[in-house]
Enzyme design. Structure first.
Site, mmCIF file in Angstrom:
data_model
loop_
_atom_site.group_PDB
_atom_site.id
_atom_site.type_symbol
_atom_site.label_atom_id
_atom_site.label_comp_id
_atom_site.label_asym_id
_atom_site.label_seq_id
_atom_site.Cartn_x
_atom_site.Cartn_y
_atom_site.Cartn_z
ATOM 1 N N GLU A 169 -1.418 1.502 3.589
ATOM 2 C CA GLU A 169 -0.056 1.558 4.083
ATOM 3 C C GLU A 169 0.253 3.050 4.270
ATOM 4 O OE1 GLU A 169 4.292 0.340 2.579
ATOM 5 O OE2 GLU A 169 2.643 -0.673 1.571
ATOM 6 N N ARG A 176 -9.159 -2.381 -9.473
ATOM 7 C CA ARG A 176 -8.868 -1.046 -8.967
ATOM 8 C C ARG A 176 -9.430 0.010 -9.904
ATOM 9 N NH1 ARG A 176 -3.603 0.649 -7.205
ATOM 10 N NH2 ARG A 176 -3.323 -1.241 -6.045
ATOM 11 N N LYS A 184 0.952 5.348 -6.416
ATOM 12 C CA LYS A 184 1.548 6.117 -5.324
ATOM 13 C C LYS A 184 2.952 6.587 -5.692
ATOM 14 C CE LYS A 184 -0.197 4.331 -1.169
ATOM 15 N NZ LYS A 184 0.076 3.362 -0.106
HETATM 16 P P1 ATP Z 1 1.086 0.423 -2.834
HETATM 17 O O1 ATP Z 1 1.519 0.164 -4.215
HETATM 18 O O2 ATP Z 1 1.996 1.325 -2.079
HETATM 19 O O3 ATP Z 1 0.627 -0.786 -2.070
HETATM 20 P P2 ATP Z 1 -1.684 1.064 -2.906
HETATM 21 O O4 ATP Z 1 -2.307 2.088 -3.793
HETATM 22 O O5 ATP Z 1 -2.076 -0.351 -3.056
HETATM 23 O O6 ATP Z 1 -0.176 1.304 -3.057
HETATM 24 P P3 ATP Z 1 -2.371 0.850 -0.133
HETATM 25 O O7 ATP Z 1 -2.142 1.822 0.942
HETATM 26 O O8 ATP Z 1 -1.784 -0.494 -0.010
HETATM 27 O O9 ATP Z 1 -1.903 1.552 -1.444
HETATM 28 O O10 ATP Z 1 -3.924 0.738 -0.410
HETATM 29 C C1 ATP Z 1 -4.890 0.559 0.580
HETATM 30 C C2 ATP Z 1 -6.100 -0.121 0.009
HETATM 31 O O11 ATP Z 1 -6.643 0.633 -1.066
HETATM 32 C C3 ATP Z 1 -5.771 -1.491 -0.544
HETATM 33 O O12 ATP Z 1 -6.771 -2.396 -0.117
HETATM 34 C C4 ATP Z 1 -5.814 -1.308 -2.030
HETATM 35 O O13 ATP Z 1 -6.211 -2.477 -2.673
HETATM 36 C C5 ATP Z 1 -6.842 -0.187 -2.190
HETATM 37 N N1 ATP Z 1 -6.574 0.585 -3.416
HETATM 38 C C6 ATP Z 1 -5.430 1.182 -3.758
HETATM 39 N N2 ATP Z 1 -5.517 1.752 -4.974
HETATM 40 C C7 ATP Z 1 -6.777 1.525 -5.404
HETATM 41 C C8 ATP Z 1 -7.497 1.860 -6.594
HETATM 42 N N3 ATP Z 1 -6.936 2.562 -7.592
HETATM 43 N N4 ATP Z 1 -8.781 1.447 -6.697
HETATM 44 C C9 ATP Z 1 -9.360 0.754 -5.697
HETATM 45 N N5 ATP Z 1 -8.747 0.401 -4.559
HETATM 46 C C10 ATP Z 1 -7.461 0.775 -4.401
#
Ligand code: ATP
Ligand code: MG
Length: 565
Positions: free
Chosen positions: A35, A260, A270
């Site tokens: 996002e 994650r 974030k």
């Molecule tokens: P938000 O809470 O804003 O959704 P987010 O960290 O999930 O934050 P996204 O931009 O939605 O951010 O993440 C993009 C992709 O990265 C998603 O598929 C998410 O699952 C993956 N992702 C985010 N954080 C992690 C993490 N700590 N480890 C592995 N994958 C992650």
């Protein structure tokens, strides 16, 4: 791309089975769907490496898709930063950059389809009312009084929503599933909300925007994704992901969840990273202490080391926290092979070699990297006055201090063996200079070149060195787990756990002249001190500023630690 053959994992096993069964015609297509509401961090790298390496290893494709459904929090700045970071990590996404906003028309048609099938309705309840009527894990939800509107009435209202006839929040479009479902996500989730807000790509075209769950699976489907890899918080959303696709009768990717990444001594949420930036606890998203890819890049972490780290930690379903030390290990492993060795003195102490001719300058040959014979050598000027590291001298040195002390000898790297004859102090008793003598036959090729002394020090010639600013970094948070500290039983605000000593700026460091021309982003091993990278923001031509990427392992610190025990 993967340096070693990647270890198998449960996701690869599922994909291998799918290829064998032919369910997707043997095809593998993945995507990384950020996002654009923040910068990428090391957790995202785990997902990027996973998605791209799987596509590559199975002869498939992987795309970058911006999940840009929230016009309020999203900006072009983030789109640009994310694209740059994915490329920097080593993945070519040139023709495979997609945007959920490009599918807004298709999503709208899909919504009409569900309305016509009696599977979606326009609701007049407010967000608060929807929440209240949703029930809890133990209590079923209640049906909205608008749930049984006819498809025609819904089409008419949805049209008016789309045309902008209602204010923000006045109506929503909801899926008609089951308010008594044991899974809260299935209790008539909202598909569209009204937001009179311009979008960074579609401008004023839309005033209704799709919710994540409604947009995500359909975008995967439109692109032809076969395996939709996401983190475990979406496990409970999978029934909804499947429900939408089944009821639309369109291509249905398989969603697979993995844990994650969590890393010690930092935060990867974030929301928290944004707070660190906005409240000025760090200098920006690319502050070298941040776990963001832009921060790690500026700090000097090579992309190959980040990929190697992601391969090494593997993927699993179970939650775990990885030691930041493992990431640093991967960085050292790569930089040891690739970074040229140079000499720089962080906290200078002057040494006068009293028996060395006053105006003599020798040009000594210094090899650039003992790990890489192809890296060649450079010239180090040597003269009567040099600087050594303040820490490399001790007046009352214990036996195991293999550095300089009164009456003791050390070797100067690439140069002579010197002996400390005299210690000069200022009126406060502080050591300001050492007077030494040298063994003139002890330099490379000389008769006493092989004479053994315990310690070897780095140094620079006082007349030839230049002054530079160097930044040393430590963990951004003191505690292992700043997100959560279950052991102490108390939850402190993470801001209180910031490490006040995470940045130390040193001025007047003395660096060997070859570094004067170092360019932004170039990485070096400063002998005995660590790996350093030229800062990309604050350096100027012939005025490089260096960031310490990681330390080397310090044998003396280990001995001191042992003694302390
Ligand atoms: P938000 O809470 O804003 O959704 P987010 O960290 O999930 O934050 P996204 O931009 O939605 O951010 O993440 C993009 C992709 O990265 C998603 O598929 C998410 O699952 C993956 N992702 C985010 N954080 C992690 C993490 N700590 N480890 C592995 N994958 C992650
Ligand atoms: Mg997310």
């Amino acid at each position: 791309m993967s340096e070693d053959k990647p270890a198998s994992n449960f996701i690869r096993e599922i994909i291998a089975q799918d290829i064998e069964s032919g369910i997707f015609g043997g095809k593998v297509q993945t995507r990384f769907p950020p996002e654009p509401n923040g910068y990428l961090h090391i957790g995202h790298a785990k997902s990027i490496v996973l998605n791209f390496s799987i596509a590559e290893d199975y002869g498939g494709t992987c795309s970058l898709r911006f999940d840009d459904t929230n016009p309020i929090k999203e900006e072009q700045e983030y789109v640009d930063a994310i694209t740059k970071d994915v490329r920097w990590l080593g993945y070519d996404v040139e023709e495979k950059i997609y945007y959920t906003s490009d599918y807004f028309d298709t999503l709208h048609e899909y919504a009409l389809k569900l309305i016509n099938k009696g599977l979606a309705y326009v609701d007049d309840l407010t967000a608060d009312e929807i929440r209240e009527m949703r029930g809890t894990l133990t209590e079923p939800g209640k049906d909205s009084p608008h749930r049984d509107r006819s498809p025609d009435e819904n089409l008419n209202l949805f049209d008016k929503m789309t045309m902008g006839e209602f204010p923000d929040g006045a109506k929503t479009l909801r899926a008609k599933i089951d308010m008594k479902s044991g899974n809260l996500n299935m209790r008539d989730p909202v598909m569209y909300r009204i937001l009179h807000s311009p979008h960074h790509r579609t401008g004023d075209k839309w005033c209704i925007y799709p919710m994540y769950d409604w947009a995500h699976g359909q975008s995967d489907s439109i692109e032809g994704v076969t395996h939709s890899l996401c983190t475990t918080e979406f496990e409970d959303h999978r029934p909804l992901y499947d429900w939408f696709l089944e009821n639309l009768g369109v291509h249905q990717p398989r969603q697979i969840e993995f844990a994650r990444l969590n890393l010690t001594h930092t935060v990867l949420s974030k929301r928290k990273l944004i707070q660190l930036v906005q409240d000025g606890h760090v200098s920006g998203w690319d502050d070298p202490r941040m776990p963001t890819l832009s921060g790690l890049r500026r700090r000097g972490f090579p992309p190959g080391a980040i990929r190697a780290f992601c391969e090494r930690i593997g993927v699993a379903k179970a939650f775990s926290t990885v030691e930041v030390g493992l990431l640093e290990f991967c960085v050292r492993e790569e930089l040891n092979k690739t970074a040229p060795r140079v000499m720089g003195v962080l906290r200078p102490l002057k040494v006068v070699i009293t028996d060395y001719p006053e105006n003599q300058i020798e040009e000594l040959e210094a090899e650039n990297n003992p790990e890489d014979p192809g890296a060649g050598s450079r010239i180090m000027p040597f003269s009567r006055e040099i600087y050594i590291e303040r820490d490399d001298f001790m007046e009352d040195a214990p036996k195991k201090f293999f550095r300089l002390a009164p009456g003791r000898e050390v070797r100067l790297k690439h140069a002579y063996i010197i002996k400390c004859d005299e210690v000069i102090k200022d009126s406060n008793g502080e050591v300001i200079e050492l007077r030494c003598s040298h063994d003139a036959g002890s330099k490379s090729g000389g008769p006493t070149a092989d004479r053994k002394v315990k310690g070897t020090l780095h140094w620079v010639s006082a007349a030839h060195a230049f002054d530079a600013e160097i930044r040393l970094y430590d963990h951004l948070f003191m505690e292992d787990d700043p997100d959560n500290d279950p052991e102490s039983g108390q939850k402190k605000d993470f801001i209180e756990l910031l490490n006040p000593g995470s940045l130390e700026t040193l001025k007047g460091c003395k660096l060997e002249p070859s570094l004067l021309k170092a360019k932004a982003g170039e990485r070096f091993q400063f002998m005995r001190l660590g790996y350093f990278c030229v800062d990309s923001k604050d350096s100027a031509p012939e005025r490089p500023v260096f960031n310490r990427t990681v330390t080397l392992r310090d044998a003396w610190a280990k001995i001191k630690k042992k003694q302390a025990k």
